[in-house]
Motif scaffolding. Structure first.
Motif, short mmCIF file in Angstrom:
data_model
loop_
_atom_site.label_atom_id
_atom_site.label_comp_id
_atom_site.label_asym_id
_atom_site.label_seq_id
_atom_site.Cartn_x
_atom_site.Cartn_y
_atom_site.Cartn_z
N ASN A 298 0.82 -1.21 0.00
CA ASN A 298 0.00 0.00 0.00
C ASN A 298 0.85 1.26 0.00
O ASN A 298 0.53 2.25 -0.67
CB ASN A 298 -0.93 0.00 1.21
N ALA A 299 1.98 1.24 0.72
CA ALA A 299 2.87 2.41 0.75
C ALA A 299 3.48 2.65 -0.63
O ALA A 299 3.62 3.81 -1.06
CB ALA A 299 3.96 2.19 1.79
N ILE A 300 3.82 1.58 -1.34
CA ILE A 300 4.38 1.71 -2.69
C ILE A 300 3.34 2.31 -3.64
O ILE A 300 3.63 3.22 -4.43
CB ILE A 300 4.84 0.33 -3.21
N ILE A 301 2.12 1.79 -3.58
CA ILE A 301 1.04 2.28 -4.45
C ILE A 301 0.77 3.75 -4.18
O ILE A 301 0.62 4.56 -5.12
CB ILE A 301 -0.23 1.43 -4.24
N GLN A 302 0.70 4.12 -2.93
CA GLN A 302 0.42 5.51 -2.58
C GLN A 302 1.55 6.43 -3.03
O GLN A 302 1.30 7.55 -3.49
CB GLN A 302 0.18 5.64 -1.08
N ARG A 303 2.79 5.98 -2.90
CA ARG A 303 3.92 6.81 -3.32
C ARG A 303 3.89 7.01 -4.83
O ARG A 303 4.04 8.13 -5.32
CB ARG A 303 5.24 6.19 -2.90
N ALA A 304 3.69 5.93 -5.59
CA ALA A 304 3.66 6.05 -7.06
C ALA A 304 2.50 6.95 -7.50
O ALA A 304 2.67 7.82 -8.36
CB ALA A 304 3.54 4.67 -7.69
N GLY A 305 1.33 6.76 -6.90
CA GLY A 305 0.17 7.59 -7.24
C GLY A 305 0.39 9.05 -6.88
O GLY A 305 0.01 9.96 -7.63
N SER A 306 1.03 9.29 -5.72
CA SER A 306 1.29 10.66 -5.29
C SER A 306 2.26 11.37 -6.23
O SER A 306 2.07 12.54 -6.57
CB SER A 306 1.84 10.66 -3.86
N LEU A 307 3.30 10.66 -6.68
CA LEU A 307 4.27 11.26 -7.60
C LEU A 307 3.63 11.55 -8.96
O LEU A 307 3.90 12.59 -9.57
CB LEU A 307 5.48 10.33 -7.76
N LEU A 308 2.79 10.62 -9.43
CA LEU A 308 2.09 10.88 -10.69
C LEU A 308 1.18 12.10 -10.53
O LEU A 308 1.12 12.96 -11.42
CB LEU A 308 1.27 9.66 -11.10
N GLY A 309 0.48 12.18 -9.39
CA GLY A 309 -0.39 13.32 -9.13
C GLY A 309 0.39 14.62 -9.04
O GLY A 309 -0.09 15.68 -9.45
N GLN A 310 1.60 14.57 -8.49
CA GLN A 310 2.45 15.76 -8.40
C GLN A 310 2.74 16.31 -9.80
O GLN A 310 2.66 17.52 -10.03
CB GLN A 310 3.77 15.41 -7.70
#
Length: 389
Positions: A298-310
């Motif tokens: 879940n931490a990996i998914i959230q990090r990847a999604g957050s960077l894409l959103g950035q």
């Protein structure tokens, strides 16, 4: 001719409806339609539902004109389809592929598969109307060639058109794969949305831009190459040579890399079991682990999604789209990735830019690229044959 193009994009319609859309008088529209029916370019396709009076005859592009070929070349996959002029699929095929093998190997396979698909339908090469091809790299659309594609360097300057012209007299059109996804969504929406983005997250990250109802390619065909926007100046080196590109930090291979690191650090028994059983970890495996409650996944998914959103927040502030559709392999990760993207975009974008913004996975899913390839083939074939503006 605008009438044919309008019929194609509206998936048919009545004589009266065509006249209204084009601003023609009924007599002018009827005369033009009669001519196109005589030429065999249009066909009548049954009566429309009754609205109280005489039921109107539905018009469509004549299905006997031939077939369209759609080819979606991904970094690790190959998808092909034969489609009717109304984009109804006749037959499809998908298989793994590796673009790093170069155009000779990949296109030889494409030519072989197309012969097989046409043969299975009892069709010959002369019945192909047009061919649309999507590739995972920047394309000079005017000449149909890739230009310095980071994921497929062996293809730089190679003429895909000339290769397929050895087999087909039909015109061949080549575009970036995400532009074709955008065309596919534009077709699905029947141009009801004028300004939206399609983001593909797979081996790489790209963006298709629809502006004022048309795909925007930029001055040299490289518009939408957002995968190399920096999200961390001290991040890992990207294959383009720069540091901290969103592609090297949030695409499929980055998710896999973070998963392996989590296993090596002893943070995830579930991912460790996956690596042991399969010998590898895919982004989809990380999604499965996340849905099963694995904290590291879940931490990996959230990090990847957050960077894409950035990255997306900057694009949203600049372009102010009404919708962002996300496609590619990451859609199989599930809702957590999408939620992380949304949260990051809404936190970082201006309030006015996101007031009516919708962010969702592409409704067409894996079909978007193939449908878009068919749209490209039909739309551009009408133009080069001189029957559309």
């Amino acid at each position: 001719m605008r009438l044919l193009e309008t019929t194609f994009w509206s998936a048919g319609g009545s004589r009266h409806g065509m006249a209204e859309q084009l601003g023609y008088s009924r007599s002018k529209a009827n005369a033009m339609i009669a001519g196109l029916l005589d030429q065999g370019l249009l066909a009548e396709a049954g009566l429309q539902a009754s609205s109280g009076g005489r039921r109107a005859e539905n018009l469509q592009i004549n299905g006997t004109l031939g077939v369209l070929v759609g080819v979606d070349i991904g970094a690790t996959s190959l998808d092909l389809a034969l489609l009717r002029p109304d984009l109804t699929p006749l037959v499809q095929h998908a298989e793994p592929a590796d673009v790093r093998q170069g155009p000779g190997v990949v296109l030889a396979r494409v030519r072989c598969l197309l012969r097989e698909l046409l043969g299975r339908q009892g069709l010959g090469a002369d019945q192909v109307m047009g061919i649309g091809i999507g590739v995972p790299g920047p394309v000079n659309f005017g000449i149909g060639q890739l230009v310095n594609p980071p994921l497929m360097p062996a293809w730089d300057g190679f003429s895909i058109r000339d290769c397929l012209r050895e087999d087909y007299a039909a015109p061949v059109f080549v575009d970036n794969d995400v532009n074709l996804m955008a065309l596919g969504e534009l077709w699905r929406l029947k141009r009801s949305l004028s300004n939206f983005l399609v983001i593909k997250v797979g081996t790489g990250i790209g963006c298709g831009i629809v502006c004022h109802g048309e795909v925007y390619r930029g001055a040299a065909g490289s518009a939408g190459d957002v995968g190399h926007i920096c999200v961390d100046q001290e991040g890992p080196r990207c294959h383009c040579g720069n540091l901290g590109c969103v592609e090297v930090m949030a695409a499929g291979p980055a998710i896999t890399r973070m998963a392996v690191q989590a296993v090596e650090a002893g943070e995830s028994a579930m991912l460790a079991e996956c690596l042991r059983d399969k010998g590898r970890i895919d982004a989809i495996d990380v999604g499965h682990a996340g849905r099963a409650g694995d904290a590291a996944a879940n931490a990996i998914i959230q990090r990847a999604g957050s960077l894409l959103g950035q990255m997306l927040a900057s694009v949203v502030n600049f372009f102010n789209p009404s919708h962002v559709f996300i496609g590619g392999g990451v859609t199989h990760i599930g809702p957590l990735f999408l939620a992380a993207v949304r949260q990051s975009v809404y936190q970082r974008s201006l309030a006015l830019s996101t007031r009516h913004l919708e962010i969702q996975y592409t409704p067409l899913g894996a079909q978007a690229g193939l449908i878009g390839a068919g749209v490209l083939a039909m739309q551009e074939t009408l133009k080069v044959r001189g029957v559309a503006p």
